[in-house]
Design a protein around this motif. Structure first.
Motif, short mmCIF file in Angstrom:
data_model
loop_
_atom_site.label_atom_id
_atom_site.label_comp_id
_atom_site.label_asym_id
_atom_site.label_seq_id
_atom_site.Cartn_x
_atom_site.Cartn_y
_atom_site.Cartn_z
N UNK A 199 0.83 -1.21 0.00
CA UNK A 199 0.00 0.00 0.00
C UNK A 199 0.87 1.26 0.00
N UNK A 200 1.85 1.31 0.88
CA UNK A 200 2.68 2.50 1.01
C UNK A 200 3.44 2.79 -0.27
N UNK A 201 4.00 1.73 -0.91
CA UNK A 201 4.79 1.94 -2.13
C UNK A 201 3.93 2.41 -3.29
N UNK A 202 2.77 1.81 -3.45
CA UNK A 202 1.92 2.16 -4.59
C UNK A 202 1.38 3.57 -4.44
N UNK A 203 1.02 3.96 -3.23
CA UNK A 203 0.50 5.31 -3.01
C UNK A 203 1.56 6.35 -3.36
N UNK A 204 2.82 6.06 -3.04
CA UNK A 204 3.88 7.06 -3.23
C UNK A 204 4.48 7.03 -4.64
N UNK A 205 4.55 5.86 -5.26
CA UNK A 205 5.28 5.69 -6.52
C UNK A 205 4.48 6.26 -7.69
N UNK A 206 4.93 7.40 -8.20
CA UNK A 206 4.26 8.05 -9.32
C UNK A 206 5.04 7.91 -10.62
N UNK A 207 6.08 7.09 -10.59
CA UNK A 207 6.92 6.90 -11.78
C UNK A 207 6.36 5.81 -12.69
N UNK A 208 5.54 4.93 -12.14
CA UNK A 208 4.99 3.84 -12.94
C UNK A 208 4.00 4.38 -13.96
N UNK A 209 3.77 3.60 -15.00
CA UNK A 209 2.76 3.95 -15.98
C UNK A 209 1.38 3.81 -15.34
N UNK A 210 0.35 4.45 -15.92
CA UNK A 210 -0.99 4.31 -15.35
C UNK A 210 -1.44 2.85 -15.25
#
Length: 918
Positions: free
Chosen positions: A687-698
């Motif tokens: 949860x914490x990584x996905x919420x913060x990680x904005x570098x991934x594609x949509x």
């Protein structure tokens, strides 16, 4: 309502203007005013259920204003102002028609019209010729008798029914001559009014006319069960102009019974009541026979209520109207009669909007579409038109138009809301056969954008289908008691007995009603599945093989053989007596898939990664073409997003309680953007990584967010939030009224919570919630569930119950923290358990109200359960923490999906108004 008049009558006035201009008349001139006024007073406006005449006075005022608008332009040329009250009186006398079953309503309508046309120097206008008492839905056209096949057995001297037609035409011709003289009277002086009364009485008392009415009464009475001898119509036709013979007819039992029934049921024969609307001078039928417009607010009465109050009329309606099928409402009959009475089907009514989607509304929907009558629908949604009455309504406007109509959703129940509501064109071909899912232009634009932004899920799938049709769920769907490698112990729902079957034949089954959004696919039920894959096809296991290799299962099925062999007819035949109708072992059930229930109030998709879950026909499975774990999770995120629910909400069938229904035809077009991640992930997302990680594609973020949501939901499901598991067994303590200081909330005595069985026979407690006002005060809110007299006027569930908004029922103060915690946790549980648990019963008696039932709840001893309650509160806090994370995950999924579809802020607001903030 002015809008209905303007919508229906306004175009007629415009047609008159345009026609006169085409003929060379110039508006604002003396030459124009005369023809315009004459043409306006030639219009015929009807309200067939006029009540006090509200719509008719509005129509009179509107037409008068239209004439005066033209007159004012020409007043300078005339040098003298027109008399507006004279115009109103002429319009009332010439244009306005009304009928009502209630004689008092007719008198009130005339009073309303007198007030509308009142002039200080003139008597009250004569209106009896246009305002009449009778049942608008019960009667006959006299021409119907001419079309009857002769059944006379006389000596050949009887007049044929064809000859009767000539007599009828001659009678109408004479009546029309008298009627012309009647209408030529000015209706301006006391002497005029007296002359009109005299002349109208002459028309009403005309002996031949009265005999035609009597014949029509006989024809109508037959549909009320009157048994008439053969040859009666020929006999009456011959007797029309023979006083002696007519007296003989009048003395027959069948004739007297028919006239008595006519009086009891208020027969109303439209063409004989208003001959000038249907006939020309000379007695021939007008080319434009009928009214120019029908307006009003017909009564809303269900067939069930008709059967109780007027059973004879209910039987007549079922026999006479092809639209009277199922649980129809009487307003549907008024629509049918109203359109038949008009020259071109022009009609506007206020009606309940439930007919868009209810099963009872299906005959009306079919009638409107098959006859291409729809012109405009303006839906008020939940906005109330009638003060003090909860009725969800629309304005239905009809006219023989073609293949499309306009639809609008009014933002408020007012003229402004009606006029400013944006319109969308809807094609008749776009309407579903079962229910109408209608959308306004703003919503339709968003739907179009969603379609443009994605590819239908059907085109991205190997397989999309509902699950198994067993034909006998009580035998073939079973509960798993215990499973091992070789056998499984099951419980049969039919007899409650336990059996042992071969494990290979018993497959995990997940019913639609237990499938949850991002939920687990662990199944507690199973399906007895005597099928195998043979040469790539799923088929029933041959009976001898089933008997030899699976003897336990064969013995179980054989016990119910007679019952199983009796399943299915027509297209639903079963290949073998023990087989299932729909079995797709490899294609669907043993493939990893996305699954959903067939009925839901939001998107409830989850995923079966293992490919072991079988589905019944209350659920659907989607096997994607690219059937990889990360792609399935990407689909799961998109399908559970707000834009997708918006799409479902506006295109799927609507069920009671605002549920939506999935079918293959509704699932197939769901538009999914082509943004799925191209590769599988390397590590499990948190949860914490996905919420913060904005570098991934949509696409990568969406698949990871779906994975996180699945994990969060699993963790939440593992929490035990059943209060009774924490505090059982417990010793009884104080009642609710004794635990602190109890005060009834202000006004509770005026709510349905204070009602008893004397007032509402089936009222009961719905849901209960507790609100902490402060550390020592708890307010208990409750809803009341009951069956309304008119289900169409309320949102009702599948059992016909409606539910009130939550209302304060009890206020408890001066509580310790542990007592307040106990009340907050225990009271909703006691209400849910009901049946006498903790002293609570959900239904009322003649002396016990719903509040009384709540007051009787007995709490556990607070000291005994303090430690257990603390552990329960800790579990609740963990659940709330997980709920918060799930909500944040949902919100982020929505934001990303909005971007994928390219929705603007305004379009996002439209989506969220419809489905997020419900």
């Amino acid at each position: 309502m002015t809008y209905i008049v303007e919508e229906t009558v306004g175009p007629l006035v415009e047609e008159i203007r345009e026609d006169l201009i085409d003929q060379g008349f110039k508006p604002g001139t003396q030459e124009y005013i005369g023809p315009f006024f004459r043409r306006v007073t030639d219009l015929r406006i009807l309200d067939p259920a006029m009540g006090s005449g509200h719509f008719l006075t509005k129509a009179t005022g509107y037409l008068s204003e239209q004439v005066m608008a033209e007159v004012r332009e020409a007043e300078t040329e005339f040098g003298v102002a027109f008399d507006e009250q004279h115009i109103r009186r002429e319009i009332a006398k010439e244009c306005i028609y009304g009928v009502d079953l209630n004689g008092m309503a007719v008198e009130l309508a005339k009073l309303s019209m007198w007030l509308e046309t009142l002039a200080a120097d003139r008597p009250l206008a004569f209106l009896d010729h246009h305002f009449k008492q009778g049942n608008s839905l019960v009667g006959s056209d006299i021409e119907d008798i001419e079309e009857l096949e002769s059944d006379a057995n006389g000596d050949g001297e009887q007049a044929s029914l064809a000859e009767f037609g000539a007599t009828r035409e001659g009678t109408i011709e004479r009546l029309m001559d008298i009627y012309s003289e009647f209408l030529d009277i000015e209706n301006e002086t006391v002497e005029d009014v007296r002359e009109m009364k005299r002349k109208y009485a002459e028309i009403e008392q005309d002996e031949l006319r009265r005999r035609l009415v009597a014949m029509a009464n006989v024809h109508t009475a037959e549909r009320f069960g009157l048994d008439v001898p053969s040859g009666v119509y020929e006999r009456m036709a011959k007797a029309l102009e023979d006083d002696e013979e007519w007296m003989a007819v009048k003395n027959t039992d069948w004739f007297r019974s028919a006239q008595a029934t006519a009086g009891e049921q208020d027969f109303f024969h439209w063409k004989l009541a208003f001959p000038e609307v249907f006939y020309r001078e000379g007695g021939t039928t007008r080319e434009d026979a009928g009214f120019d417009a029908v307006i009003g607010n017909p009564p809303y009465v269900k067939i069930q209520n008709l059967r109780r109050s007027v059973p004879q009329f209910a039987d007549y309606a079922l026999q006479t109207f092809d639209i009277a099928t199922g649980r129809f409402d009487i307003y549907a009959l008024f629509v049918k009669v109203g359109t038949e009475l008009t020259a071109d089907g022009r009609l506007s009514y206020i009606l309940p909007n439930k007919f868009f989607e209810s099963g009872a509304g299906q005959p009306l929907r079919q009638y409107l579409v098959s006859n291409q009558l729809l012109r405009e629908i303006v839906d008020f949604g939940r906005h109330q038109v009638f003060e003090g009455v909860t009725t969800y309504t629309c304005i239905l406007s009809l006219q023989s138009r073609g293949q499309a109509f306009e639809y609008a959703e009014a933002s408020e129940a007012s003229e402004v809301g009606l006029n400013q509501a944006p319109r969308a064109e809807i094609k008749l071909d776009d309407l579903d056969d079962e229910k109408w899912a209608l959308t306004g232009p703003r919503e339709r634009n968003v739907l179009d954008k969603l379609r443009e932004g994605g590819t239908p899920i059907k085109e991205q799938s190997q397989y999309l289908s509902e699950g198994i049709v067993s034909g006998d769920n009580k035998v073939l769907f079973v509960e798993i008691i215990e499973r091992n490698k070789e056998t499984v112990k099951i419980e049969c729902a039919l007899d409650g007995a336990q059996y042992e079957l071969e494990s290979e034949i018993v497959r995990p089954l997940l019913r639609g009603d237990v499938i949850e959004r991002f939920g687990s696919t662990q199944a507690q039920e199973a399906v007895v599945y005597p099928h195998e894959t043979h040469r790539g096809e799923t088929r029933p296991i041959p009976e001898n093989k089933l008997q030899n290799e699976y003897p336990l299962t064969f013995e179980y099925l054989t016990e119910f053989k007679e019952r199983l062999a009796d399943r299915g007819t027509g297209d639903m035949r079963y290949r073998e007596w023990y087989a299932l109708y729909r079995s797709r072992e490899k294609q669907l059930f043993e493939a990893p898939k996305v699954i959903t229930p067939d009925v839901c109030q939001r998107c409830e998709f989850t995923v079966d990664h293992s490919g072991t879950t079988f589905l019944p026909d209350t659920a659907y499975g989607i096997v994607p073409e690219r059937n990889e774990e990360r792609h399935r999770e990407y689909l799961l995120a998109v399908l559970n997003s707000a834009p997708m629910w918006f799409f479902v909400y506006h295109t799927s069938s609507v069920l009671r309680g605002d549920f939506r229904r999935f079918k293959t035809s509704y699932l197939s077009p769901l538009p999914v953007p082509d943004s799925s991640p191209a590769t599988e992930r390397e590590t499990e997302p948190t949860f914490e990584n996905v919420i913060k990680d904005k570098e991934m594609s949509p696409g990568e973020r969406l698949s990871d967010l779906a994975c996180v949501a699945l994990n969060l939901s699993e963790r939440r499901d593992d929490l035990n939030l059943a209060l009774l598991d924490y505090i059982q067994p417990y010793s009884e303590g104080p009642s609710l009224t004794d635990i602190g200081i109890y005060q009834p909330p202000e006004g509770v005595g005026d709510t349905k919570l204070a009602a008893t069985k004397e007032e509402y026979g089936n009222i009961r407690i719905g849901t209960v919630t507790c609100e902490r006002e402060d550390q020592s005060t708890v307010i208990i809110h409750a809803t009341a569930r009951y069956k309304p007299d008119d289900e169409d006027a309320y949102e009702t569930d599948q059992w016909g119950y409606t539910e009130t908004e939550p209302m304060p029922a009890m206020r408890l103060t001066d509580l310790s923290e542990i007592k307040a915690d106990l009340v907050e946790a225990f009271v909703p549980v006691a209400v849910k358990e009901a049946g006498g648990f903790a002293g609570f019963r959900e239904t009322t008696t003649k002396t016990n109200s719903l509040v009384d039932r709540l007051e009787a709840i007995t709490l556990p001893d607070p000291d005994d359960v303090a430690d257990d309650l603390k552990r329960y509160r800790e579990a609740i806090e963990r659940a709330e923490e997980l709920d918060g994370k799930i909500q944040r995950t949902d919100d982020l999924i929505n934001q990303i999906v909005y971007d994928l579809y390219g929705l603007t802020d305004e379009e996002i607001e439209i989506v969220e108004e419809a489905v997020v903030n419900e």
